[in-house]
Write a protein that holds these residues in place. Structure first.
Motif, short mmCIF file in Angstrom:
data_model
loop_
_atom_site.label_atom_id
_atom_site.label_comp_id
_atom_site.label_asym_id
_atom_site.label_seq_id
_atom_site.Cartn_x
_atom_site.Cartn_y
_atom_site.Cartn_z
N ASN A 68 -29.78 15.22 -27.82
CA ASN A 68 -28.85 16.20 -27.26
C ASN A 68 -27.54 16.29 -28.04
OD1 ASN A 68 -27.54 13.82 -26.54
ND2 ASN A 68 -28.13 13.94 -24.39
N ASP A 69 -27.35 15.38 -29.02
CA ASP A 69 -26.18 15.42 -29.91
C ASP A 69 -24.86 15.31 -29.15
OD1 ASP A 69 -27.78 15.65 -32.15
OD2 ASP A 69 -27.74 17.83 -32.13
N GLU A 70 -24.84 14.57 -28.04
CA GLU A 70 -23.61 14.42 -27.28
C GLU A 70 -23.14 12.98 -27.19
OE1 GLU A 70 -23.76 16.21 -23.46
OE2 GLU A 70 -24.18 18.24 -24.21
N TRP A 71 -24.06 12.08 -26.87
CA TRP A 71 -23.68 10.70 -26.61
C TRP A 71 -24.14 9.77 -27.73
CZ3 TRP A 71 -20.53 9.04 -22.77
CH2 TRP A 71 -20.28 9.93 -21.72
N PHE A 72 -23.21 9.00 -28.25
CA PHE A 72 -23.53 7.90 -29.16
C PHE A 72 -23.66 6.63 -28.32
CE2 PHE A 72 -21.36 10.87 -31.93
CZ PHE A 72 -22.06 10.78 -33.12
N THR A 73 -24.67 5.83 -28.62
CA THR A 73 -24.79 4.50 -28.03
C THR A 73 -24.47 3.49 -29.12
OG1 THR A 73 -26.49 5.24 -26.47
CG2 THR A 73 -26.29 2.87 -26.84
N LEU A 74 -23.35 2.79 -28.97
CA LEU A 74 -22.89 1.83 -29.96
C LEU A 74 -23.21 0.42 -29.48
CD1 LEU A 74 -19.39 3.41 -30.71
CD2 LEU A 74 -21.61 3.96 -31.74
N LYS A 75 -23.70 -0.43 -30.40
CA LYS A 75 -24.09 -1.78 -30.04
C LYS A 75 -23.61 -2.78 -31.07
CE LYS A 75 -28.30 -0.57 -27.46
NZ LYS A 75 -29.75 -0.83 -27.29
N GLN A 76 -23.47 -4.03 -30.62
CA GLN A 76 -23.11 -5.19 -31.43
C GLN A 76 -21.67 -5.10 -31.96
OE1 GLN A 76 -25.88 -6.59 -34.38
NE2 GLN A 76 -27.65 -5.90 -33.24
N ASP A 77 -20.83 -5.93 -31.37
CA ASP A 77 -19.44 -6.07 -31.82
C ASP A 77 -18.71 -4.73 -31.83
OD1 ASP A 77 -17.18 -7.42 -32.64
OD2 ASP A 77 -17.69 -7.31 -34.76
N VAL A 78 -18.72 -4.07 -30.67
CA VAL A 78 -18.04 -2.79 -30.55
C VAL A 78 -16.55 -3.04 -30.29
CG1 VAL A 78 -17.97 -0.58 -29.35
CG2 VAL A 78 -20.14 -1.82 -29.56
N VAL A 79 -15.71 -2.41 -31.09
CA VAL A 79 -14.26 -2.58 -30.98
C VAL A 79 -13.59 -1.21 -30.98
CG1 VAL A 79 -12.16 -3.60 -31.96
CG2 VAL A 79 -14.36 -4.80 -32.19
N ALA A 80 -12.74 -0.95 -29.98
CA ALA A 80 -11.92 0.26 -29.95
C ALA A 80 -10.46 -0.17 -30.04
CB ALA A 80 -12.18 1.06 -28.67
N ARG A 81 -9.70 0.53 -30.89
CA ARG A 81 -8.33 0.08 -31.17
C ARG A 81 -7.40 1.29 -31.26
NH1 ARG A 81 -9.67 -2.28 -35.24
NH2 ARG A 81 -9.66 -4.44 -34.50
N GLN A 82 -6.21 1.14 -30.66
CA GLN A 82 -5.17 2.15 -30.77
C GLN A 82 -3.83 1.46 -30.96
OE1 GLN A 82 -3.55 4.18 -27.33
NE2 GLN A 82 -3.83 6.18 -28.31
N THR A 83 -3.03 1.99 -31.88
CA THR A 83 -1.69 1.47 -32.11
C THR A 83 -0.67 2.51 -31.67
OG1 THR A 83 -2.47 0.20 -34.01
CG2 THR A 83 -0.09 0.52 -33.82
N SER A 84 0.21 2.15 -30.76
CA SER A 84 1.17 3.10 -30.21
C SER A 84 2.33 3.34 -31.17
CB SER A 84 1.70 2.58 -28.88
OG SER A 84 2.51 1.43 -29.10
N GLU A 85 3.21 4.29 -30.77
CA GLU A 85 4.37 4.58 -31.62
C GLU A 85 5.26 3.36 -31.80
OE1 GLU A 85 4.01 6.57 -28.73
OE2 GLU A 85 3.61 8.62 -29.45
N LYS A 86 5.24 2.46 -30.83
CA LYS A 86 6.06 1.24 -30.90
C LYS A 86 5.31 0.10 -31.58
CE LYS A 86 8.61 2.40 -26.68
NZ LYS A 86 9.02 1.93 -25.33
N GLN A 87 4.21 0.44 -32.25
CA GLN A 87 3.41 -0.54 -32.99
C GLN A 87 2.81 -1.61 -32.09
OE1 GLN A 87 2.69 -0.01 -36.28
NE2 GLN A 87 3.80 1.90 -35.85
#
Length: 210
Positions: free
Chosen positions: A131-150
């Motif tokens: 369906n080209d909509e959902w990715f299924t991610l596996k093994q050591d999944v990391v999401a990261r965001q750095t704010s304006e204040k670092q």
């Protein structure tokens, strides 16, 4: 264990006994015939043709060093995905929603506003269904965001479903979230990345270092 009790037969009467009238051997033969026919029928049903077997084993397409970008209506980058290898599999002889693609070490960049920090999502494996909509991610999944204040916010898990178009992620697995001097663990998470809203679902525990 089934025990059969067979009455004793006098040796003098053996000559008068017709072996075809003895029930046990013919019951066994009948069972074996039925079992053989069932096994043969099952193996016939499960056997694929060479073409069908090849479709299940070999990828339909094979791409290397892939970079995919999607832009919003204003021409700003909405998300970007990089992968050194993508293999796409066609489950049936014709294209269907059961088809899927496997991504090696995918890297996602999710951006909703050029003036705000982007989210970076990495994993060892990725799968995109037909369906080209959902990715299924596996093994050591990391999401990261750095704010304006670092100040960096990260969450780790072993499996994550990601809708890159809507910038929404969810998992039912264990999650560890870190921000500044705090660490929070939980089971299950929903994250609306474009709203910077993260919801931890259950068994939430946290620690904070002053």
């Amino acid at each position: 264990m089934i025990k059969l009790r067979v009455p004793a037969v006098n040796s003098a009467n053996l000559e008068r006994i017709n072996p075809l009238l003895l029930p046990l051997p013919w019951i066994v033969v009948g069972v074996l015939v039925v079992a053989f026919a069932t096994m043969k029928y099952s193996s016939t049903e499960d056997t694929d043709t060479p073409e069908q077997a090849a479709i299940k084993i070999f990828p339909q397409t094979y791409l290397t060093e892939v970079e995919i970008r999607q832009y919003d209506e204003n021409g700003a980058l909405h998300y970007q995905m990089n992968s050194p290898l993508i293999r796409s599999f066609q489950v049936k002889e014709t294209a269907s929603t059961e088809d899927y693609s496997l991504f090696q070490t995918p890297v996602f960049l999710l951006s909703n506003d050029p003036k705000k920090p982007s989210w970076h999502v990495t994993a060892q494996e990725g799968r995109l269904d037909g369906n080209d909509e959902w990715f299924t991610l596996k093994q050591d999944v990391v999401a990261r965001q750095t704010s304006e204040k670092q100040v960096e916010t990260t969450f780790n898990t072993e499996e994550l479903r990601l809708n890159a178009r809507d910038q929404f992620a969810e998992t039912g697995k264990a999650v560890t979230m870190r921000a500044a001097k705090s660490e929070i663990t939980a089971i299950g998470m929903r994250a609306e990345m474009k709203r910077e809203h993260i919801e931890l679902l259950s068994h939430v525990k946290g620690t904070y270092e002053p």
